[in-house]
Design a protein around this motif. Structure first.
Motif, PDB file in Angstrom:
ATOM      1  N   ALA A  14       0.838  -1.198   0.000  1.00  0.00           N
ATOM      2  CA  ALA A  14       0.000   0.000   0.000  1.00  0.00           C
ATOM      3  C   ALA A  14       0.872   1.247   0.000  1.00  0.00           C
ATOM      4  N   GLY A  15       0.482   2.222  -0.819  1.00  0.00           N
ATOM      5  CA  GLY A  15       1.261   3.431  -0.988  1.00  0.00           C
ATOM      6  C   GLY A  15       2.282   3.356  -2.099  1.00  0.00           C
ATOM      7  N   SER A  17       3.748   2.005  -6.074  1.00  0.00           N
ATOM      8  CA  SER A  17       3.405   2.342  -7.455  1.00  0.00           C
ATOM      9  C   SER A  17       3.673   1.164  -8.389  1.00  0.00           C
ATOM     10  N   ARG A  66      -4.423   9.847  -8.651  1.00  0.00           N
ATOM     11  CA  ARG A  66      -3.529   8.736  -8.309  1.00  0.00           C
ATOM     12  C   ARG A  66      -3.035   7.985  -9.535  1.00  0.00           C
ATOM     13  N   ASN A  83      -0.215   5.157  -8.801  1.00  0.00           N
ATOM     14  CA  ASN A  83       0.484   5.679  -7.636  1.00  0.00           C
ATOM     15  C   ASN A  83      -0.422   5.634  -6.405  1.00  0.00           C
ATOM     16  N   SER A  84       0.194   5.727  -5.251  1.00  0.00           N
ATOM     17  CA  SER A  84      -0.561   5.746  -3.983  1.00  0.00           C
ATOM     18  C   SER A  84      -1.568   4.604  -3.933  1.00  0.00           C
ATOM     19  N   LYS A  86      -3.831   1.449  -3.061  1.00  0.00           N
ATOM     20  CA  LYS A  86      -4.581   1.039  -1.883  1.00  0.00           C
ATOM     21  C   LYS A  86      -4.964  -0.433  -2.034  1.00  0.00           C
ATOM     22  N   ASP A  89      -7.495  -1.353  -4.583  1.00  0.00           N
ATOM     23  CA  ASP A  89      -7.126  -1.335  -6.003  1.00  0.00           C
ATOM     24  C   ASP A  89      -6.755  -2.727  -6.510  1.00  0.00           C
TER      25      ASP A  89
END
Length: 120
Positions: A14-15, A17, A66, A83-84, A86, A89
């Motif tokens: 998480a966080g 890319s 994101r 990006n970013s 979660k 996703d």
């Protein structure tokens, strides 16, 4: 006729890319609308982003800020920068193409999908 092959999926924290790629074959690539969708098991496929031949873009609200879609017509490739990330996703991401596609329809060609898994 357009054939689409996705790559770049994988496991990320998480966080983090990832960058997904979709290589297209066929002369119609440069004039096609290219897009990305995602589909979780047992759920409907959902729109993520699209890019028109002119370069104009649309994004789903859930990924705005994101994810970034881009295309390289010289390489017949469309990208999705994630990006970013979660955990929500996590799902299979599909590349799509269509001559006059929109967020809600008109997609004529689909790739086989690439799995993105985001760990918490």
């Amino acid at each position: 006729q357009v054939q689409l092959v996705e790559s770049g999926g994988g496991l990320v924290q998480a966080g983090g890319s990832l960058r997904l790629s979709c290589a297209a074959s066929g002369r119609a690539f440069s004039s096609s609308v290219m897009g990305w969708f995602r589909q979780a098991p047992g759920k409907e496929r959902r729109f993520v982003a699209l890019i028109r031949w002119s370069g104009t873009l649309d994004y789903a609200d859930s990924v705005k800020g994101r994810f970034t879609i881009s295309r390289d017509n010289a390489k017949n490739t469309v990208y999705l920068q994630l990006n970013s990330l979660k955990p929500e996703d996590t799902t299979v991401y599909y590349c799509a193409a269509g001559p006059a596609a929109t967020m809600t329809g008109g997609w004529a060609y689909w790739g086989q999908g690439t799995q993105v898994t985001v760990s918490s």
